[in-house]
Design a protein around this motif. Structure first.
Motif, short mmCIF file in Angstrom:
data_model
loop_
_atom_site.label_atom_id
_atom_site.label_comp_id
_atom_site.label_asym_id
_atom_site.label_seq_id
_atom_site.Cartn_x
_atom_site.Cartn_y
_atom_site.Cartn_z
N THR A 195 21.04 50.64 26.53
CA THR A 195 20.61 50.91 25.19
C THR A 195 20.67 52.44 25.01
N VAL A 233 25.93 57.94 17.05
CA VAL A 233 26.08 56.45 17.67
C VAL A 233 27.83 56.44 17.88
N ASP A 274 29.10 55.41 21.61
CA ASP A 274 29.61 54.21 21.48
C ASP A 274 28.94 53.24 22.32
N PRO A 300 26.78 49.81 23.38
CA PRO A 300 26.33 48.37 23.09
C PRO A 300 25.17 48.03 22.22
N LYS A 301 24.27 48.93 22.46
CA LYS A 301 23.02 48.79 21.81
C LYS A 301 22.39 49.88 21.40
N VAL A 302 21.62 49.93 20.16
CA VAL A 302 20.77 51.17 19.83
C VAL A 302 19.44 50.71 19.58
N LEU A 328 25.13 49.70 11.61
CA LEU A 328 25.05 49.46 12.84
C LEU A 328 25.84 47.95 13.07
N LYS A 337 29.32 48.25 12.78
CA LYS A 337 29.96 48.59 13.96
C LYS A 337 29.94 47.78 15.13
N LYS A 368 27.20 46.58 16.61
CA LYS A 368 26.35 47.38 17.78
C LYS A 368 25.03 46.35 17.54
N LYS A 369 24.51 46.09 18.64
CA LYS A 369 22.91 45.37 18.51
C LYS A 369 22.26 46.30 18.60
#
Length: 529
Positions: free
Chosen positions: A198, A235, A239, A241-243, A263, A266, A268-269
């Protein structure tokens, strides 16, 4: 320089403050920063502490900088220095390395660890921060001795050298007005982190509500929001996988929902830290559920409306219940509620009101369509003990004794037993009292910290220590009592905090901080920073 972060890999990689420092310093071509992650006990792997980058011994660096967030991590400082073969007390180090400490502790209360530390950085990592390290670099390369170096930097902005600097040292703020131009974000995205894979991203810093118990609402004034475009840029570069969105008042950010939708676009979780109940709208919650968010965290803080007025929480119980209703209606799997126990003057009547409030929450859960499903919404109530912190109106408040806190936790545990799917977790009253002692003490606590480092931890140290925790915790402080943490000036006037303490005792609510309009308000004194 070596950058030392206590807590071990998992905790360190999930902490944002030091990563902002790491990024700031490593972007300067003349500075070389290497990391050390001692565990909570102050050890790296059972041997002498070495850096991750070059496996160099900690003692070989001219500057050893520490990022300390929590008082319990004080123990790691002397233990790690001892393991590295570095003298523990600053007075016993006539030459390099310089031991430096930054992080929230440095501007909350640096006094208990001041005897171990040569210098503190008081504030955020702005241009003054870089100038400090450029100055240190030049002085070290010029072969200057420790005394000369400390005399050269002692009155630089944001620098507190115990026994040398002119006090109080003003906290350095990066961009005091306007948006948050330098939001913190993860340098390292790792499967070993507490938040796996994350990118942690700071949405806002500080809090506008001014709850009287919360240090973040005062030491991080004024509150600032990050720019949407800047967060998008971060972000896109990382790049991940999760934010994970980090902030004290996420739902106050006007761009929250647009950013979440961006998000998702894009692929992104994302996850969110706790949200204010009055900021949860039907549109927001529906969107969160559509994106797979299963857990919602809400902070109630006080057991009764009287206690919430005492802390100036500014939360309408109807808004809180409406948030619970929306969570149940739209199938939130897990609702987490946070409360604090141990308020000055709290009574059983306050908790009788909480019992009725919990019954209403359970009734709402059962009544809403989502609550009738076989897997209805689980509710977890987390209880923490009030620790009156420096630079808040509660710095004058007494802390509840351990026996009373334990009895209150037992009462709350019994309160939830009749309800299916409702569980309660609480902190350790002993640990809370320990945190209070370390948060509110002065330099005399260095002896206690040394005893803990040498004799197996805090409990054993308390048996050997000549001091009395009750002297620091169990009585209301006087209006004119001088506090050890006042070697720092966070920018909020002492008179303002005192008036807020008097209002707290009368359960009077005060308007919150206006944020970027603070220069027009001037009630708390922030214009002087």
């Amino acid at each position: 320089m070596a950058l030392t972060v206590p807590g071990g890999d998992k905790a360190a990689i999930s902490a944002l403050g030091w990563q902002a420092v790491f990024r700031t310093l490593t972007e300067e071509p003349g500075l070389a920063v290497e990391r050390v992650f001692p565990d909570k006990l102050g050890l790296t792997d059972g041997t002498d502490p070495r850096t991750r980058e070059s496996n160099s011994p900690l003692s070989s660096f001219p500057v050893i900088a520490w990022s300390i967030t929590f008082e319990e991590d004080f123990l790691s400082l002397p233990r790690t220095l001892q393991a590295a073969g570095v003298p523990l007390l600053a007075a016993e180090r006539p030459s390099l390395p310089l031991v430096m400490v930054g992080g929230p502790i440095a501007f909350l209360n640096p006094a208990p660890i001041a005897p171990f530390v040569d210098m503190f950085w008081v504030g955020e990592a702005d241009d003054n921060f870089l100038r400090l390290f450029e100055t240190l670099k030049q002085l070290v390369f010029d072969g200057k001795d420790k005394e000369t170096i400390l005399d050269a930097i002692k009155d630089m902005p944001g620098v507190y050298v115990p026994g040398r600097s002119k006090t109080p040292v003003k906290r350095v703020v990066s961009g005091r007005t306007g948006p948050l131009n330098d939001p913190a974000f993860s340098c390292f995205i790792s499967g070993r982190a507490a938040f796996r894979d994350t990118l942690l991203l700071e949405v806002n810093r500080g809090c506008p509500y001014g709850c009287r118990f919360c240090a973040a609402g005062y030491i991080y004034r004024p509150p600032r929001h990050a720019k949407l475009d800047e967060l998008k840029r971060i972000v896109e570069i990382a790049d991940p996988p999760k934010v994970g969105l980090v902030g004290t008042a996420l739902t106050d950010w006007p761009e929250l929902l647009p950013f979440l939708k961006w998000l998702h676009g894009k692929k992104k979780k994302f996850s969110l830290s706790s949200m204010r109940a009055d900021g949860i709208t039907e549109e927001l919650l529906v969107y969160l559920r559509e994106r797979g968010i299963r857990t919602v965290t809400l902070a109630l803080e006080g057991a009764s409306e009287r206690l919430r007025r005492m802390m100036s929480k500014k939360l309408d119980p109807k808004d809180f219940l409406n948030a619970v209703r929306l969570c149940a209606r739209y199938g939130v799997n897990h609702l987490k509620l946070y409360l604090i126990a141990g308020w000055p003057g709290e009574t059983d009547e306050d908790y009788e009101e909480l019992t009725e409030f919990l019954a209403e929450i359970v009734r709402i859960r059962s009544k809403e369509p989502g609550g009738k499903k076989k897997q209805f919404m689980r509710i977890t109530i987390g209880i923490s003990s009030l620790v009156p912190k420096p630079f808040t109106p509660f710095q004058w408040a007494p802390m509840m004794d351990e026996r009373s806190l334990t009895a209150r936790m037992k009462q709350l545990t019994n309160m939830v037993k009749p309800y299916k799917g409702v569980t309660l977790q609480h902190d350790s009253p002993f640990q809370a009292r320990l945190q209070g002692l370390l948060a509110r003490g002065g330099e005399e606590l260095a002896e206690f910290i040394l005893l803990a480092a040498e004799h197996g931890g805090w409990k054993k140290a308390l048996k050997r220590w000549d001091g009395d925790p009750a002297a620091f915790l169990d009585h209301e402080r006087g209006e004119d009592e001088v506090f050890p943490w006042e070697v720092v000036d966070i920018g909020v006037k002492r008179d303002f905090l005192w008036k807020e303490w008097l209002k707290a005792k009368e359960a009077q609510v005060t308007p919150g901080c206006p944020g970027i309009e603070c220069s027009k308000c001037r009630k708390c004194g922030m214009e002087n920073v």
